[in-house]
Design a protein around this motif. Structure first.
Motif: not given
Length: 350
Positions: A133-135, A215-223, A259-273
């Protein structure tokens, strides 16, 4: 001899006409130096303050925050680790040392292990849905030509809302289980029956309530994080892809954007977990009044809250559970970071 004497006399008269310093030496016309010499060290207070008092102003601004972090974060953490080795019932000043008994009892407690399974289920729901959703929101906002700042602010605004307030709104207005609730009203338009959203009976609709509020609370932050990553992608890559015949859409997204968002995607997944591990407010406020809901509906923090501050108030056992949970978070985060390659140099830059 006469010439030498005449020269000496003129030199003596010239020397006599020069201004002399306080020590009787011939002066140079400049004020005498009063500060320390080149080899002398500055006073200790001046050296601690730094050039132009930079060190002093640094601690003026950072000192209160560092003091609060020490007093309200690190000291309680250290004391919690200390309590985990003692029998602490209704007290934070234990006297009986029990060693690893609290850790053994916590690992044998089925309610604690069930709470870890609750975390696993919650993570399986919330991490991929929030990521997608955020992506998607970031991709849509990034393509806007006008009012981009407006939509970015609108989607980010829920991140500033309190989790407690949002959980109460979801519980009392949207999914309250009565026919006047928003969700049941919408279902009534299509002829569907009313649903007890927070009931503990099957099907477990409370998962829908918990996931949607998160979802409503945190999707905007990761967006916003994804949007920052999208704006760092050089436009020349998309131009080169268009020249090579890549069709806009899935091909460009798969071979360039992701591929260009790889670093951002890894950070987002870590923060989500990590945030999934820390889930407390929505579970406690949405399900605290539901009688008889199963133990697996409690995430680890809710279970530890009832253990340490419930009827028994076993602070030693709760502290041991908190330490175990912190270790689990650390192991999962490090393992996930290594698996996703966090900090790994790009192949082109290596």
């Amino acid at each position: 001899m006469r010439a030498r004497g005449a020269g000496s006399g003129r030199a003596g008269r010239a020397e006599a006409g020069r201004p002399r310093g306080p020590a009787g030496r011939a002066g140079t016309g400049r004020a005498p130096r009063t500060g320390p010499g080149p080899g002398a060290r500055a006073p200790l207070a001046r050296r601690l303050a730094g050039p132009q008092n930079r060190n002093l102003w640094f601690w003026v601004f950072v000192g209160p925050f560092a003091l609060g972090l020490l007093v309200f974060t690190y000291v309680p953490l250290g004391w919690s680790v200390y309590l985990s080795f003692f029998d602490a019932h209704n007290t934070v000043s234990p006297t009986e040392f029990v060693g690893l008994d609290n850790y053994t009892a916590m690992l044998k407690d089925e309610a604690f292990t069930d709470s870890l399974w609750t975390f696993a289920v919650f993570t399986a729901f919330i991490v991929p849905t929030t990521f997608a959703l955020s992506l998607s929101l970031a991709l849509m906002v990034n393509r806007l030509r006008r009012a981009q700042a407006f939509f970015r602010s609108v989607f980010f605004l829920p991140a500033a809302c309190s989790y407690v307030v949002a959980a109460l709104i979801w519980k009392m207005s949207l999914f309250n289980g009565v026919r006047f609730g928003l969700a049941n009203t919408v279902l009534g338009w299509f002829g569907a029956d009313q649903t007890a959203w927070l009931s503990t009976t099957d099907p477990p609709w409370y998962w829908l309530v918990i996931v949607t509020v998160r979802l409503w609370l945190q999707a905007g932050f990761y967006m916003v994080l994804f949007l920052a990553g999208l704006q760092r992608i050089p436009p020349v890559l998309y131009e080169a892809a268009a020249v090579d015949g890549a069709r806009p859409g899935w091909q460009v997204l798969r071979h360039i954007t992701l591929p260009q968002l790889r670093a951002t995607s890894v950070a987002v997944v870590l923060l989500l977990v990590i945030n999934a591990f820390q889930a407390f407010d929505e579970f406690y406020n949405l399900l605290s009044d539901a009688r008889g809901y199963p133990p697996y509906a409690r995430p680890p923090l809710v279970y530890l809250y009832y253990t340490a501050l419930g009827q028994g108030q076993n602070l030693g056992l709760g502290s041991a559970g908190a330490v175990l949970l912190a270790l689990v978070i650390a192991v999962v985060t490090i393992g996930q970071a290594r698996w996703l390659g966090l900090g790994r140099a790009d192949e082109k830059g290596a």
